[in-house]
Design a protein around this motif. Structure first.
Motif, PDB file in Angstrom:
ATOM      1  N   GLU A 163       0.897  -1.262   0.032  1.00  0.00           N
ATOM      2  CA  GLU A 163       0.046  -0.223  -0.109  1.00  0.00           C
ATOM      3  C   GLU A 163       0.863   1.154   0.205  1.00  0.00           C
ATOM      4  O   GLU A 163       0.564   2.179  -0.671  1.00  0.00           O
ATOM      5  CB  GLU A 163      -0.684   0.100   1.175  1.00  0.00           C
ATOM      6  CG  GLU A 163      -2.165  -1.095   1.090  1.00  0.00           C
ATOM      7  CD  GLU A 163      -2.988  -0.809  -0.236  1.00  0.00           C
ATOM      8  OE1 GLU A 163      -3.092   0.302  -0.401  1.00  0.00           O
ATOM      9  OE2 GLU A 163      -3.132  -1.850  -0.760  1.00  0.00           O
ATOM     10  N   ARG A 219       2.170   1.828  -3.394  1.00  0.00           N
ATOM     11  CA  ARG A 219       1.117   2.231  -4.264  1.00  0.00           C
ATOM     12  C   ARG A 219       0.915   3.967  -4.016  1.00  0.00           C
ATOM     13  O   ARG A 219       0.747   4.652  -4.886  1.00  0.00           O
ATOM     14  CB  ARG A 219      -0.095   1.441  -3.869  1.00  0.00           C
ATOM     15  CG  ARG A 219      -1.477   2.032  -4.777  1.00  0.00           C
ATOM     16  CD  ARG A 219      -2.922   1.359  -4.369  1.00  0.00           C
ATOM     17  NE  ARG A 219      -2.655   0.072  -5.293  1.00  0.00           N
ATOM     18  CZ  ARG A 219      -2.711  -1.026  -4.501  1.00  0.00           C
ATOM     19  NH1 ARG A 219      -2.923  -1.115  -3.023  1.00  0.00           N
ATOM     20  NH2 ARG A 219      -2.640  -2.307  -5.155  1.00  0.00           N
ATOM     21  N   ALA A 277       2.794   1.068  -9.305  1.00  0.00           N
ATOM     22  CA  ALA A 277       1.659  -0.004  -9.479  1.00  0.00           C
ATOM     23  C   ALA A 277       1.861  -1.077  -8.614  1.00  0.00           C
ATOM     24  O   ALA A 277       2.720  -1.699  -8.337  1.00  0.00           O
ATOM     25  CB  ALA A 277       1.589  -0.474 -10.968  1.00  0.00           C
ATOM     26  N   ALA A 278       0.758  -1.415  -8.186  1.00  0.00           N
ATOM     27  CA  ALA A 278       0.522  -2.629  -7.059  1.00  0.00           C
ATOM     28  C   ALA A 278      -0.461  -3.380  -7.191  1.00  0.00           C
ATOM     29  O   ALA A 278      -1.859  -2.797  -7.424  1.00  0.00           O
ATOM     30  CB  ALA A 278       0.788  -2.152  -5.654  1.00  0.00           C
TER      31      ALA A 278
END
Length: 182
Positions: A24, A27, A32-33
């Motif tokens: 998180e 991100r 991008a995750a």
């Protein structure tokens, strides 16, 4: 020239070891995750009264995770730059091994068909931050055994494990980004 595989970076380990917090944070910093399959599936199945929950139907849960991870992989291929995964396709095999189940041929085929960067980050068990919640029911012992299963599984498939330090999320993120830039 680097292959697409080298942009796809798996982060694995047992529950409650800080993986999702790290992903998180990546991100939030513009990277991008792909979200964790297990937690999302538990939330979705609970919301609809589905049976694909790890405490109801482990086989269905594993199939749902596999489908989710393949979908996330395909999503990642359409991105540019690095993409971080909160678990990945090999984790489904690790989950089945944790349960003492045979890994079906189609899961083995998926592991081969959807490769990630050879260096995989693994979050070690960390009792000081481990917590249970509505989706995470595992005991501390199961969390440790999950870490071991993931480490053995990724090594079995030829991945190099890079252990994340037990430190604050920002320092963990810097650690990951230093390794990824090399």
């Amino acid at each position: 020239m680097a292959s697409a595989r080298d942009r796809l970076i798996a982060i694995t380990g047992g529950p409650g070891s800080g993986k999702t917090t790290l992903v998180e944070l990546l991100r939030e910093n513009g990277l991008a995750a792909a979200p964790e399959a297990g937690r999302a599936i538990i939330q979705d199945q609970s919301a609809i009264g589905g049976t694909g929950l790890p405490w109801n139907d482990t086989a269905l849960f594993a199939e749902l995770m596999l489908s989710w991870e393949i979908r996330s992989y395909r999503w990642a291929l359409a991105r540019t730059g690095p993409v971080f995964f909160d678990h990945a396709v090999p984790c489904v095999a690790g989950y089945l091994r944790l349960l003492g189940q045979e890994v079906p041929d189609h899961v083995e085929a998926a592991v081969a068909a959807f490769p990630y960067r050879p260096q995989v980050f693994i979050a070690p068990p960390w009792p000081e931050i481990y917590r249970t919640d509505d989706e995470r029911h595992q005991s501390w012992d199961e969390a440790r055994r999950t870490h071991e299963a993931m480490a053995e599984t990724y090594a079995r498939y030829g991945y190099d494990l890079v252990e994340l330090p037990r430190t604050d999320p920002e320092a963990r993120m810097r650690f990951v980004l230093r390794h990824v830039s090399h």
